[in-house]
Design a protein around this motif. Structure first.
Motif, PDB file in Angstrom:
ATOM      1  N   ASP A 277     -70.200  25.998  33.463  1.00  0.00           N
ATOM      2  CA  ASP A 277     -69.811  26.110  32.140  1.00  0.00           C
ATOM      3  C   ASP A 277     -70.953  25.764  31.457  1.00  0.00           C
ATOM      4  N   VAL A 278     -71.628  26.198  30.406  1.00  0.00           N
ATOM      5  CA  VAL A 278     -73.181  25.269  29.703  1.00  0.00           C
ATOM      6  C   VAL A 278     -72.812  23.972  29.296  1.00  0.00           C
ATOM      7  N   TYR A 279     -71.677  24.097  28.632  1.00  0.00           N
ATOM      8  CA  TYR A 279     -71.252  22.980  27.839  1.00  0.00           C
ATOM      9  C   TYR A 279     -70.567  21.802  29.111  1.00  0.00           C
ATOM     10  N   ASN A 280     -70.300  22.439  29.564  1.00  0.00           N
ATOM     11  CA  ASN A 280     -69.431  20.987  30.587  1.00  0.00           C
ATOM     12  C   ASN A 280     -70.055  20.686  31.922  1.00  0.00           C
ATOM     13  N   ASP A 281     -71.021  21.541  32.623  1.00  0.00           N
ATOM     14  CA  ASP A 281     -71.663  21.577  34.088  1.00  0.00           C
ATOM     15  C   ASP A 281     -72.918  21.046  33.881  1.00  0.00           C
TER      16      ASP A 281
END
Ligand SMILES: Nc1ncnc2c1ncn2[C@@H]1O[C@H](COP(=O)(O)OP(=O)(O)OP(=O)(O)O)[C@@H](O)[C@H]1O
Ligand SMILES: [Mg+2]
Lengths: 293, 251
Positions: free
Chosen positions: B77-81
């Protein structure tokens, strides 16, 4: 003849430049004419042998050598304090500060740059009085105190120059580092600072000049007429601008006034040398930054 | 089922409250060339910059929705990982207008390799030559590597930028009109290169040229007003005249 706005604008800018250039030339020439005859061994060392004077074996009573040393140390110390501090503050203001904090800090920098140098001197003087009455009963005005107050004086130039230089980097260059995966700090160190080095260095040059010429601050914080060569940062010291001031203020004959002009010429050469050195450093750094590796 | 390198779900992006990308959901298949076309101002650049989160460098940018990239077997996940830098090391970008560092040609390539990959000196020089040959710039610059990159022509600068992105070995390439400032012959060369590159990379590119799209794209996304209006597979837009018709409609 028709006077188009273009033509008038051209004439005005031409006039403006000559209004600046002419007095500068007159000033420098006059300084040379008056100061050159004063150039002699005695101007620098009085009647002390120079070897003894330089290693400090014999005091110099009647020459400006101690003042040259004092001013040089003063400039170096205040630059060591102010340049890193100023550049980092500029980086903070341009790259990190936002919104309300940023306007508060900017306002304080403006306030500092509007502060007359005599106020800065007064501040240093009051600081010593305070220290004496509290913990440090031996505290006294000194070279260190002067350097600190001068540093405060030149800080706003350095901060503003750095900030403006960084902020004027075009958007696309600014985005380039991040797009490659640079962290913010890597972007500042490897991209933003190198591409604004010219402007930052002109800030440094400007502030060195300011540090060299200021008299008001040092008069209240440690300069005296006959201190000799300072042996420690806690000593009192002599300085060229102050020497020029008292030679001029107290001259009884033309010969003494001539000495003042001689000292002024030496001060000019000293700051000129410092400018040249920082120019060389900048040139080399720029080359390194441009070519890399 | 196709496997996607990039998957966006109801992605929206706005600047200072103005919506620029309006709830886009789409997938970009692995090892293929996906091309975005659309009128000027339709949000093509913004959509590309969403993938490496470059929009977020601007104050006033707001993002909603999700985006995933799948790299070397894992889906993230680009926004979280991922941190910004981890993401951008996996996703290389070439800007719409030539964008070089105002330093020497070789420094443009060597400095990122040192900063990002802490590569040794010899390795860096080898990598530099390799990528410059790959974009066919080596013969033009090998004897002037110490010149300022700004002295190169626009097209040469653009190839240098492509080389710089390739040097960092990303997995996804974002190309914002990579052939805009090139003549027909150099554009051809880049197009051939892109076809070769898709074996190793996933490419998401913006283009203005229908000819180019027909020639090299595996998939076309037509963007208008921040929305995807058509999503075409290769066999669809090979029908003579179809793409032209659609484009006429949208522009
Ligand atoms: N940093 C920004 N801040 C504010 N608005 C922006 C920003 N970047 C883009 N926009 C706005 O987003 C809209 C789409 O811009 P974008 O650059 O994505 O268009 P584009 O499709 O790439 O156009 P072109 O084909 O001309 O390159 C424009 O209206 C633009 O003003
Ligand atoms: Mg664009």
């Amino acid at each position: 003849m028709t006077f188009r706005p273009e033509r008038i604008l051209g004439i005005f800018s031409w006039l403006a430049v000559s209004l600046v250039v002419v007095p500068v030339c007159v000033l420098v020439v006059y300084l040379f004419v008056r100061g050159w005859p004063a150039m002699s061994y005695a101007l620098f060392f009085g009647d002390t042998p120079w070897r003894a004077a330089i290693i400090g074996a014999q005091p110099v009573f009647d020459g400006i050598y101690p003042a040259i040393v004092g001013t040089s140390i003063l400039i170096i110390c205040s630059s060591i304090i102010a340049i890193p501090l100023g550049v980092f503050c500029g980086i903070y203001l341009a790259e990190y500060a936002q919104g309300f904090l940023k306007s508060i800090f900017s306002f304080m920098v403006d306030l500092l740059s509007g502060m007359p140098s005599i106020v800065m001197g007064l501040f240093g003087f009051a600081l010593i009085l305070f220290m004496r009455r509290t913990l440090f009963s031996h505290a006294n005005t000194s070279l260190m105190l002067s350097a600190a107050c001068i540093a405060l004086l030149i800080l706003p130039y350095l901060i503003r120059m750095t900030q403006v230089a960084l902020e004027s980097i075009p958007e696309n260059v600014r985005l380039l580092g991040p797009s490659l995966g640079y962290t913010r700090w890597q972007n500042i160190v490897h991209v933003l600072l190198p591409s604004s080095s010219t402007a930052i260095f002109s800030g440094i040059v400007l502030s060195i000049g300011r540090a060299a010429e200021d008299t008001a601050v040092i008069m209240l914080t440690g300069v005296v007429a006959n201190a000799g060569i300072p042996r420690a940062l806690s000593d009192k010291f002599e300085a060229l601008p102050f020497t020029i001031f008292y030679l001029t203020a107290e001259h009884r004959n033309d010969l003494e006034l001539q000495k003042a002009f001689g000292s002024a010429l030496v001060l000019l050469v000293l700051t000129g040398t410092l400018f040249f050195i920082s120019y060389c450093i900048q040139k080399n750094l720029k080359r390194y930054w441009r070519l890399g590796e | 089922m196709q496997s996607f390198a990039i998957t966006m779900t109801s992605l929206s992006i706005g600047f200072s409250g103005r919506t620029i990308i309006d709830g886009i959901s789409m997938g970009v298949p692995k090892n293929s060339i996906t091309m975005i076309i659309g009128p000027s101002g339709s949000g093509k650049t913004t959509l590309l910059r969403a993938v490496n989160r470059l929009n977020e460098e601007f104050a006033g940018c707001s993002t909603s929705g999700t985006m995933q990239i799948s790299c070397s077997g894992t889906t993230l996940d680009v926004y979280n990982d991922l941190t910004f830098n981890e993401l951008r090391r996996r996703v290389g970008m070439v800007f719409q207008s030539p964008n070089v560092f105002p330093f020497s040609i070789q420094k443009n390539l060597l400095a990122p390799l040192r900063v990002i990959h802490s590569m040794g000196r010899k390795e860096r020089y080898q990598r530099m030559e390799q990528v410059l040959r790959e974009v066919e710039l080596w013969d033009e610059v090998y004897d002037r590597l110490n010149d300022n990159a700004l002295t190169l022509s626009g097209g040469q600068q653009q190839r240098l930028c492509l080389a710089r992105a390739l040097a960092l070995s990303p997995e996804i390439l974002l190309l914002d009109e990579p052939t805009a400032s090139l003549d027909v012959r150099s554009a051809r060369k880049i197009e051939e290169l892109l076809i070769k590159l898709k074996e190793r990379y996933t490419i998401l590119a913006v283009s203005h040229s229908i000819r180019q799209v027909k020639l090299i794209a595996d998939r076309v996304v037509i963007l208008s007003g921040g929305k995807v209006v058509r999503n075409l597979e290769h066999r669809d837009f090979q029908n003579p005249g179809l793409l032209e018709e659609l484009v006429d409609e949208v522009f």
